[in-house]
Design a protein around this motif. Sequence first.
Motif, PDB file in Angstrom:
ATOM      1  N   VAL A   1     -25.911 -49.312 -17.402  1.00 18.99           N
ATOM      2  CA  VAL A   1     -26.637 -50.216 -18.292  1.00 18.99           C
ATOM      3  C   VAL A   1     -26.016 -51.611 -18.264  1.00 18.99           C
ATOM      4  N   VAL A   2     -24.685 -51.676 -18.252  1.00 21.33           N
ATOM      5  CA  VAL A   2     -24.003 -52.971 -18.191  1.00 21.33           C
ATOM      6  C   VAL A   2     -24.432 -53.740 -16.951  1.00 21.33           C
ATOM      7  N   GLU A   3     -24.406 -53.082 -15.811  1.00 21.85           N
ATOM      8  CA  GLU A   3     -24.754 -53.742 -14.555  1.00 21.85           C
ATOM      9  C   GLU A   3     -26.207 -54.232 -14.567  1.00 21.85           C
ATOM     10  N   LYS A   4     -27.111 -53.360 -14.947  1.00 24.53           N
ATOM     11  CA  LYS A   4     -28.526 -53.743 -14.947  1.00 24.53           C
ATOM     12  C   LYS A   4     -28.807 -54.824 -15.984  1.00 24.53           C
ATOM     13  N   SER A   5     -28.215 -54.700 -17.153  1.00 27.73           N
ATOM     14  CA  SER A   5     -28.454 -55.687 -18.212  1.00 27.73           C
ATOM     15  C   SER A   5     -27.918 -57.057 -17.816  1.00 27.73           C
ATOM     16  N   TYR A   6     -26.772 -57.064 -17.156  1.00 31.69           N
ATOM     17  CA  TYR A   6     -26.222 -58.348 -16.738  1.00 31.69           C
ATOM     18  C   TYR A   6     -27.162 -59.041 -15.763  1.00 31.69           C
ATOM     19  N   PHE A   7     -27.636 -58.315 -14.764  1.00 33.28           N
ATOM     20  CA  PHE A   7     -28.529 -58.949 -13.793  1.00 33.28           C
ATOM     21  C   PHE A   7     -29.860 -59.340 -14.426  1.00 33.28           C
ATOM     22  N   ASP A   8     -30.272 -58.646 -15.490  1.00 33.91           N
ATOM     23  CA  ASP A   8     -31.459 -59.068 -16.230  1.00 33.91           C
ATOM     24  C   ASP A   8     -31.254 -60.449 -16.845  1.00 33.91           C
ATOM     25  N   THR A   9     -30.020 -60.746 -17.250  1.00 34.04           N
ATOM     26  CA  THR A   9     -29.762 -62.037 -17.896  1.00 34.04           C
ATOM     27  C   THR A   9     -29.732 -63.197 -16.912  1.00 34.04           C
ATOM     28  N   ILE A  10     -29.600 -62.931 -15.634  1.00 31.63           N
ATOM     29  CA  ILE A  10     -29.532 -64.021 -14.654  1.00 31.63           C
ATOM     30  C   ILE A  10     -30.691 -63.986 -13.666  1.00 31.63           C
ATOM     31  N   ASP A  11     -31.682 -63.122 -13.882  1.00 33.30           N
ATOM     32  CA  ASP A  11     -32.746 -62.982 -12.879  1.00 33.30           C
ATOM     33  C   ASP A  11     -33.559 -64.261 -12.722  1.00 33.30           C
ATOM     34  N   ASP A  12     -33.861 -64.958 -13.832  1.00 32.53           N
ATOM     35  CA  ASP A  12     -34.615 -66.209 -13.722  1.00 32.53           C
ATOM     36  C   ASP A  12     -33.813 -67.280 -12.988  1.00 32.53           C
ATOM     37  N   ALA A  13     -32.521 -67.358 -13.283  1.00 34.21           N
ATOM     38  CA  ALA A  13     -31.682 -68.345 -12.610  1.00 34.21           C
ATOM     39  C   ALA A  13     -31.579 -68.049 -11.121  1.00 34.21           C
ATOM     40  N   LEU A  14     -31.502 -66.765 -10.759  1.00 39.56           N
ATOM     41  CA  LEU A  14     -31.453 -66.399  -9.342  1.00 39.56           C
ATOM     42  C   LEU A  14     -32.758 -66.763  -8.641  1.00 39.56           C
ATOM     43  N   ALA A  15     -33.886 -66.530  -9.338  1.00 39.67           N
ATOM     44  CA  ALA A  15     -35.187 -66.859  -8.744  1.00 39.67           C
ATOM     45  C   ALA A  15     -35.318 -68.371  -8.544  1.00 39.67           C
ATOM     46  N   GLU A  16     -34.913 -69.144  -9.536  1.00 40.10           N
ATOM     47  CA  GLU A  16     -34.977 -70.601  -9.405  1.00 40.10           C
ATOM     48  C   GLU A  16     -34.055 -71.087  -8.294  1.00 40.10           C
ATOM     49  N   LYS A  17     -32.895 -70.485  -8.189  1.00 36.07           N
ATOM     50  CA  LYS A  17     -31.947 -70.863  -7.138  1.00 36.07           C
ATOM     51  C   LYS A  17     -32.536 -70.608  -5.756  1.00 36.07           C
TER      52      LYS A  17
ATOM     53  N   HIS B   1     -35.715 -70.448  -4.978  1.00 40.78           N
ATOM     54  CA  HIS B   1     -36.826 -71.370  -4.759  1.00 40.78           C
ATOM     55  C   HIS B   1     -36.318 -72.754  -4.366  1.00 40.78           C
ATOM     56  N   LEU B   2     -35.327 -73.266  -5.093  1.00 42.76           N
ATOM     57  CA  LEU B   2     -34.798 -74.591  -4.787  1.00 42.76           C
ATOM     58  C   LEU B   2     -34.078 -74.628  -3.447  1.00 42.76           C
ATOM     59  N   SER B   3     -33.442 -73.525  -3.081  1.00 40.84           N
ATOM     60  CA  SER B   3     -32.769 -73.465  -1.775  1.00 40.84           C
ATOM     61  C   SER B   3     -33.781 -73.596  -0.649  1.00 40.84           C
ATOM     62  N   ASN B   4     -34.941 -72.953  -0.786  1.00 36.19           N
ATOM     63  CA  ASN B   4     -35.989 -73.068   0.221  1.00 36.19           C
ATOM     64  C   ASN B   4     -36.581 -74.466   0.249  1.00 36.19           C
ATOM     65  N   TYR B   5     -36.690 -75.096  -0.939  1.00 29.58           N
ATOM     66  CA  TYR B   5     -37.235 -76.457  -1.022  1.00 29.58           C
ATOM     67  C   TYR B   5     -36.288 -77.465  -0.398  1.00 29.58           C
TER      68      TYR B   5
ATOM     69  N   VAL C   1     -31.974 -82.040  -6.746  1.00 27.77           N
ATOM     70  CA  VAL C   1     -32.074 -80.622  -6.404  1.00 27.77           C
ATOM     71  C   VAL C   1     -30.696 -80.050  -6.105  1.00 27.77           C
ATOM     72  N   GLN C   2     -29.878 -80.803  -5.399  1.00 32.47           N
ATOM     73  CA  GLN C   2     -28.532 -80.336  -5.093  1.00 32.47           C
ATOM     74  C   GLN C   2     -27.706 -80.142  -6.362  1.00 32.47           C
ATOM     75  N   GLU C   3     -27.829 -81.068  -7.303  1.00 26.94           N
ATOM     76  CA  GLU C   3     -27.096 -80.944  -8.561  1.00 26.94           C
ATOM     77  C   GLU C   3     -27.568 -79.739  -9.356  1.00 26.94           C
ATOM     78  N   ARG C   4     -28.881 -79.519  -9.360  1.00 31.27           N
ATOM     79  CA  ARG C   4     -29.412 -78.356 -10.082  1.00 31.27           C
ATOM     80  C   ARG C   4     -28.950 -77.054  -9.433  1.00 31.27           C
ATOM     81  N   LEU C   5     -28.871 -77.027  -8.123  1.00 28.83           N
ATOM     82  CA  LEU C   5     -28.383 -75.827  -7.436  1.00 28.83           C
ATOM     83  C   LEU C   5     -26.933 -75.537  -7.800  1.00 28.83           C
ATOM     84  N   LYS C   6     -26.118 -76.577  -7.941  1.00 32.45           N
ATOM     85  CA  LYS C   6     -24.730 -76.373  -8.347  1.00 32.45           C
ATOM     86  C   LYS C   6     -24.661 -75.795  -9.754  1.00 32.45           C
ATOM     87  N   GLU C   7     -25.511 -76.287 -10.652  1.00 28.54           N
ATOM     88  CA  GLU C   7     -25.550 -75.759 -12.012  1.00 28.54           C
ATOM     89  C   GLU C   7     -25.951 -74.293 -12.028  1.00 28.54           C
TER      90      GLU C   7
END
Length: 497
Positions: free
Chosen positions: A111-127, A129-133, A143-149
């Motif tokens: 549960v810890v592992e799955k819950s943690y990745f649930d908390t960062i799934d949107d950030a991973l998706a945005e990352k 997307h921006l990497s492809n852009y 874009v580079q600054e946002r990727l670092k964040e």
Amino acid sequence: MAAQRRNLMQTQHQSWTDDLPLCEMCGVGTAPNCVYGPDGKGTQSHPIEDGHLRLRGEDGCFLYGVFNGYDGSRVANFAAQCLTAELLLGQLNSSHTDNDVRRILTQAFDVVEKSYFDTIDDALAEKAHLSNYLLPHNENQKVQERLKELEQEVSGGATAVVALMLNNKLYVANVGTNRVLLCKSSSDGQNQVLQIGRPHSTDNEDELQRLTALGVDSARVRQAGQIAGQSSTRRLGDYRVKINYNEIDLLSAAKTKPVIAEPEIHGSHSLDGVTGFLLLMSEGLINALESAHGPEQVNQEIVAMVAAELAQQSSLEAVAQSVVERVKRLHHDVYVSGRQRATYCSRHEDMTLLIRTLNYPLADAALTPTQGGRIYPVSVPYSNSQSTSKTSVTLSLVMPSQSTLTNGTNTASTLEEGTPTPGSQSPTATLQSTNTQTQSSSSSSGDGSLFRQRGSQAAQPDETGRVPPYVDFSQFYRLWASDNSDGQSTQGGLGPQ
């Protein structure tokens, strides 16, 4: 929406666990990471990333944990909060069998592992997307600054070791490279030091075989000594080795996720009639002592230090902190000495030590706490997990008596060249070191007082308030005076006045 869910989950975990009482039979010592400069002065290179928990639940349940975070403390803190919520909110009770407890522990880590990745799934998706852009727009600074964040938000992981006590039984769940020692003193004079489990590291044969079965070249992993900057083969979080492992050269051939968060469960170990203490140690504490003295006798040295402090201190918190400070000083002293192992001691990571006593009495509160003292290494040959041989050697321990502490502060000495000084009281016991594939133990026999004995015949101050030296320097003074007699007098100079 995902951000709201993430904030809600973190708020819930904080409110769920804040009301749980702390265990009063436990003490924790910590020290931040440190990098030494050429002058021997240390500086902290990053915020503390370790975490711990020590809680008392209902129905005689106790939960302890040490978490070694890296690339930030996010995962370590999340794991401590989430594991508490998954284990101490009614999930466990005295009617559960050993199999029930092991199942609940395994589920909690899942549960810890799955819950943690649930908390960062949107950030991973945005990352992603921006990497492809960014590929056709390499000069886009925003874009580079946002990727670092985003990278700072999603990066990091942790190793964890958890000890659960229920029905007076001990269960240990381990993910990674932290360590648990159970020290038991029996009525017949036998003192046993049991390491529960083995670290999930790149030199663990079982872990290497597991990686080989997944298509990973285990020989390369062993030679590298690290996977994505860490020596652990099991860890919580760390999206690089969980989601993007095919982009890592060492892991690119893996058929499925090679670095896992599944705990290895040990127990139950009965605690009925046990007198001793339980130690949970972070990887940073272990590595610091191994860097200073080698890996051969780390377990025995830590136990000797804890035993010495328990015999002197009246607070478990003070005991744990004193041991951590002692390891920190030893590590520093080896570095500034310039001797052989100094090259291994240029830095250390965060250190955490958790001590839980088991029917073990603390020193009288009226006694003066030790301010450092001197403990010599415990000479127990290292035996790896594949060995089944027994080696009997002598343990030597030197500690100051209370009278030596009233006239000044003892300074820690490095153990690399330590040998007991003439005239010192040196309690001894014989140790037998036994290792199996999943656990190692060291038993000591003698007068049964390994954990409590301390020197009682320390030299007394003379009329000037000075303690006679352990070493006779008179010949040195004579030789020095002879070499310098042409221009100087030794009066008012060298030698005791």
